[in-house]
Design a protein around this motif. Structure first.
Motif, PDB file in Angstrom:
ATOM      1  N   GLU A  40       0.831  -1.212   0.000  1.00  9.25           N
ATOM      2  CA  GLU A  40       0.000   0.000   0.000  1.00  9.25           C
ATOM      3  C   GLU A  40       0.861   1.256   0.000  1.00  9.25           C
ATOM      4  OE1 GLU A  40      -3.516   2.060   2.716  1.00  9.25           O
ATOM      5  OE2 GLU A  40      -3.178  -0.112   2.821  1.00  9.25           O
ATOM      6  N   ASP A  41       2.001   1.190   0.664  1.00  9.47           N
ATOM      7  CA  ASP A  41       2.898   2.347   0.725  1.00  9.47           C
ATOM      8  C   ASP A  41       3.946   2.333  -0.384  1.00  9.47           C
ATOM      9  OD1 ASP A  41       1.662   3.310   3.059  1.00  9.47           O
ATOM     10  OD2 ASP A  41       2.873   1.981   4.310  1.00  9.47           O
ATOM     11  N   LYS A  72       2.559  -1.870  -5.826  1.00 13.45           N
ATOM     12  CA  LYS A  72       2.309  -3.284  -6.072  1.00 13.45           C
ATOM     13  C   LYS A  72       3.601  -4.020  -6.420  1.00 13.45           C
ATOM     14  CE  LYS A  72      -0.299  -6.409  -9.084  1.00 13.45           C
ATOM     15  NZ  LYS A  72      -1.208  -6.493 -10.256  1.00 13.45           N
TER      16      LYS A  72
END
Length: 263
Positions: free
Chosen positions: A52-53, A56
């Motif tokens: 998420e940070d 992907k």
């Protein structure tokens, strides 16, 4: 962080010829061990957890430095973590999150590497590796089949064919970089062959890391256009051609502009 032993950080020095761009590399690990399977597994798990940070996680590329069994364990670890807890992902892991491997040195022969090669979607062989194993792959007296397309008689593609014959079919694309002759590729599943001549340059400034630049551009282009091997070869050669004409990696992405304009 992990304690990896040794008495100093690994170092490498590159001596580059101003006349030819040829280089001599002097390196030492100072006793620091190579990346281990356990550390690799922890790093991949952390990367999945932080998508998420960080973005992907879409590709894993390995350089074949350790013994084949160690590299095989890393490849299997990647496959397992990609499919863990997701049966649909397990069926399409090759398409969604490819695994590639660079085989640069002829330390281990093709037979020792075969289990590892079967686990990879893309394999990049160096000229040094293929030339070092050419006799065992082709034999001393194997005739060269005359073909109207000259590149199909080159040692690089002949070695790729011979390796496929020894190992059998698998869902993978193998690429062989052969310096000024260009880049060759073989779809191991269906036998399709590809070739892209090297970019002509007036003067080689720095040849170091041209192969790395090629592989990075190939992976980038394959992510953009999955399955288009010819396009990825053109992109790889374009970026590698730009790399040898300059010191460092600045603005290498501009090499892709000409490739896209050709489409």
């Amino acid at each position: 962080l992990e304690v990896v032993g040794g008495h100093a950080l690994p170092t490498s020095f590159i001596l580059s010829s101003q006349d030819t761009g040829a280089r001599t590399i002097v390196s030492t690990r100072h006793g620091v061990r190579e990346l281990g399977v356990e550390h690799f597994s922890k790093s991949v798990k952390r990367a999945f957890a932080e998508q998420e940070d960080l973005g992907k996680l879409c590709w894993c590329h390995l350089e074949s430095r350790q013994a084949p069994d160690q590299m095989l364990s890393m490849a299997e670890c990647w496959r397992r973590l990609c499919s863990e807890g997701n049966s649909s992902l397990a069926e399409s892991a090759r398409t969604l999150r490819p695994l590639s491997l660079e085989v640069a040195r002829p330390t281990y022969g093709p037979e020792a590497l075969m289990p590892l090669l079967r686990r990879c979607d893309y394999v990049f062989f160096s000229q040094e590796f293929m030339a070092g194993n050419q006799e065992s792959l082709l034999g001393k007296d194997e005739p060269v089949v005359v073909d109207k397309e000259e590149w199909k008689q080159k040692d690089a593609i002949r070695c790729l064919r011979a390796l496929r014959k020894k190992m059998g079919s698998t869902e993978a694309v193998w690429v062989c970089l052969w310096g000024k002759e260009g880049a060759f590729a073989l779809d191991v599943d269906n036998g399709n062959e590809y070739y892209e001549p090297a970019v002509e340059v007036e003067r080689v400034v720095e040849s170091a890391h041209a192969g790395d630049a090629f592989i990075a551009a190939f992976i980038h282009s394959t992510c953009r256009r999955p399955g288009d091997v010819a396009y990825a070869l053109r992109a790889g050669n374009a970026v590698a051609g730009r790399k040898v004409q300059q010191v460092g990696f600045g603005d290498l992405q501009k090499g892709l502009l000409g490739v896209d304009e050709e489409e």
